[in-house]
Design a protein around this motif. Structure first.
Motif, PDB file in Angstrom:
ATOM      1  N   MET A 211      32.332  49.906  29.900  1.00  0.00           N
ATOM      2  CA  MET A 211      30.987  49.492  29.477  1.00  0.00           C
ATOM      3  C   MET A 211      31.037  48.162  28.733  1.00  0.00           C
ATOM      4  O   MET A 211      30.013  47.653  28.344  1.00  0.00           O
ATOM      5  N   ASP A 212      32.205  47.589  28.555  1.00  0.00           N
ATOM      6  CA  ASP A 212      32.274  46.342  27.802  1.00  0.00           C
ATOM      7  C   ASP A 212      31.500  45.237  28.493  1.00  0.00           C
ATOM      8  O   ASP A 212      30.836  44.438  27.844  1.00  0.00           O
TER       9      ASP A 212
ATOM     10  N   LYS B 171      26.632  41.696  28.541  1.00  0.00           N
ATOM     11  CA  LYS B 171      25.424  41.237  29.236  1.00  0.00           C
ATOM     12  C   LYS B 171      24.191  41.562  28.405  1.00  0.00           C
ATOM     13  O   LYS B 171      23.236  40.817  28.388  1.00  0.00           O
ATOM     14  N   PHE B 172      24.218  42.694  27.760  1.00  0.00           N
ATOM     15  CA  PHE B 172      23.045  43.152  27.021  1.00  0.00           C
ATOM     16  C   PHE B 172      22.777  42.299  25.789  1.00  0.00           C
ATOM     17  O   PHE B 172      21.642  42.040  25.441  1.00  0.00           O
TER      18      PHE B 172
ATOM     19  N   ALA C  69      21.189  42.650  34.391  1.00  0.00           N
ATOM     20  CA  ALA C  69      20.996  41.409  35.125  1.00  0.00           C
ATOM     21  C   ALA C  69      19.610  40.846  34.813  1.00  0.00           C
ATOM     22  O   ALA C  69      19.446  39.641  34.647  1.00  0.00           O
ATOM     23  N   ARG C  70      18.633  41.722  34.718  1.00  0.00           N
ATOM     24  CA  ARG C  70      17.276  41.268  34.405  1.00  0.00           C
ATOM     25  C   ARG C  70      17.154  40.891  32.925  1.00  0.00           C
ATOM     26  O   ARG C  70      16.404  40.010  32.557  1.00  0.00           O
ATOM     27  N   ALA C  71      17.921  41.622  32.085  1.00  0.00           N
ATOM     28  CA  ALA C  71      17.805  41.397  30.641  1.00  0.00           C
ATOM     29  C   ALA C  71      18.225  39.993  30.259  1.00  0.00           C
ATOM     30  O   ALA C  71      17.726  39.424  29.294  1.00  0.00           O
TER      31      ALA C  71
ATOM     32  N   ALA D 162      22.389  50.476  35.099  1.00  0.00           N
ATOM     33  CA  ALA D 162      22.667  49.608  33.943  1.00  0.00           C
ATOM     34  C   ALA D 162      22.883  48.176  34.418  1.00  0.00           C
ATOM     35  O   ALA D 162      22.382  47.230  33.828  1.00  0.00           O
ATOM     36  N   ASP D 163      23.624  48.012  35.513  1.00  0.00           N
ATOM     37  CA  ASP D 163      23.864  46.657  36.038  1.00  0.00           C
ATOM     38  C   ASP D 163      22.561  45.973  36.369  1.00  0.00           C
ATOM     39  O   ASP D 163      22.369  44.791  36.054  1.00  0.00           O
TER      40      ASP D 163
END
Lengths: 196, 134
Positions: free
Chosen positions: B1-2, B7-8, A130-132, A125-126
């Motif tokens: 997950m915060d 980031k998302f 980071a790419r997102a 996920a990290d």
């Protein structure tokens, strides 16, 4: 002044209080509920049907919520219940349009997932997030994911549901949800890495 | 997950629903409320008309029952020589109850209840049933 105070007070009431008021006939209380939750439901519907279908799906979802409000149990989480309805409405709607087959949502193809669900998805996920941040095509890649994986990502990262809550919405065990989450991230990584 | 959630989000747009979606939802619900109110108004109005129409023949039937059972004579006694009955009020009371035409009385009371409840519910549904959409 009194009207403003009344409005502010109404907006501070939580979902359960608004539902209780709506059940006894307070029309404004339900309107507040719609106002509060429409963006989340609309976003969810938009990710599967686009703008054309999101309007209809959102309408149908809140209509069903209104019709079944008396069946809502106070000990339940309203958002979870609402998204169950939104999801089912989306499936029905898209099935009628034949854009998405039922199996796209319902086949839990990760039957051999036990080892995978024990794997920590945090590094994956990290990497993706980071790419997102730099990726302009995130929206497009998300739309390319199978609905089964897309909905887990949207519910978890855009709507802050835990895996347990997502399991309640999708009516699937938590390990299935985690497996779908992991596969979704893997597919997304694949899309990021694919030559453009 | 915060932290991942935060980031998302920058990469994923939050779509703002058009204002008309909100109004469409409320309009649809109001349309359904009006439709339900009209159906209830039709049902309860019909029930009140039927109950009202049936009340007079049921009342006549109950009166005949009172005459037939002899209750009329007992009731007349109360008004003609009530004080003489006082020493025997218990026996008189049970005899009167025993003689009353229970079915006929229950029928007219039921019709009266249905009539009044139907009127009440018809009036309750009228404002919404006659609501005019702008």
């Amino acid at each position: 002044m009194c009207d403003t105070l009344y409005t502010i007070t109404r907006m501070e009431r939580d979902d359960r209080q608004l539902i209780a008021s709506a059940i006894v006939g307070d029309d404004d209380a339900f309107a507040f509920l719609v106002h509060r939750h429409l963006p989340a439901v609309y976003n969810f519907a938009y990710r599967f049907g686009g703008k054309e279908e999101a309007d209809d799906i959102a309408q149908e979802t809140f209509f069903k919520i209104w019709k079944n409000l008396k069946k809502f149990r106070p000990e339940e989480n309203f958002k979870t219940w609402m998204f169950s309805i939104a999801r089912n409405t989306t499936i029905d709607h898209m099935r009628k349009k034949r854009d998405i087959t039922f199996s796209n949502f319902e086949n839990a193809d990760g039957e051999n997932f036990f080892e995978e669900t024990l794997t920590d998805t945090e590094p994956l996920a990290d990497e993706i997030f980071a790419r997102a941040e730099k990726e302009k095509h995130l929206e497009k890649f998300l739309a390319e994911l199978p609905p089964l994986y897309r909905e887990v990502l949207i519910l978890h990262y855009q709507n802050n549901f835990t895996f347990e809550e997502i399991g309640q919405i999708l009516k699937k065990p938590i390990h299935t949800v985690k497996s779908q989450h992991r596969r979704a991230l893997e597919q997304l990584r694949g899309l990021f890495s694919a030559p453009k | 997950m915060d932290k991942n959630h935060k980031k998302f989000l920058p990469g994923l747009a939050n779509i703002i629903p058009p204002r008309e979606v909100y109004h469409h939802i409320l309009f649809r619900i109001e349309t359904e409320r009006v439709r339900s109110a009209r159906i209830r108004l039709a049902l309860f109005s019909t029930a009140s008309l039927l109950a009202g129409a049936a009340f007079y023949p049921a009342f006549q039937y109950a009166l005949q029952g009172i005459y037939r059972s002899g209750s009329y004579e007992y009731i007349s006694l109360i008004f003609s020589d009530g004080t003489a009955l006082l020493p025997y009020w218990k026996e008189f009371f049970f005899t009167l109850i025993d003689a009353l035409p229970v079915f006929e009385i229950a029928l007219i009371l039921t019709l009266a209840l249905v009539f009044l409840e139907s009127i009440k519910l018809s009036v309750k549904n009228m404002p919404r049933a006659f609501y005019q959409f702008n």
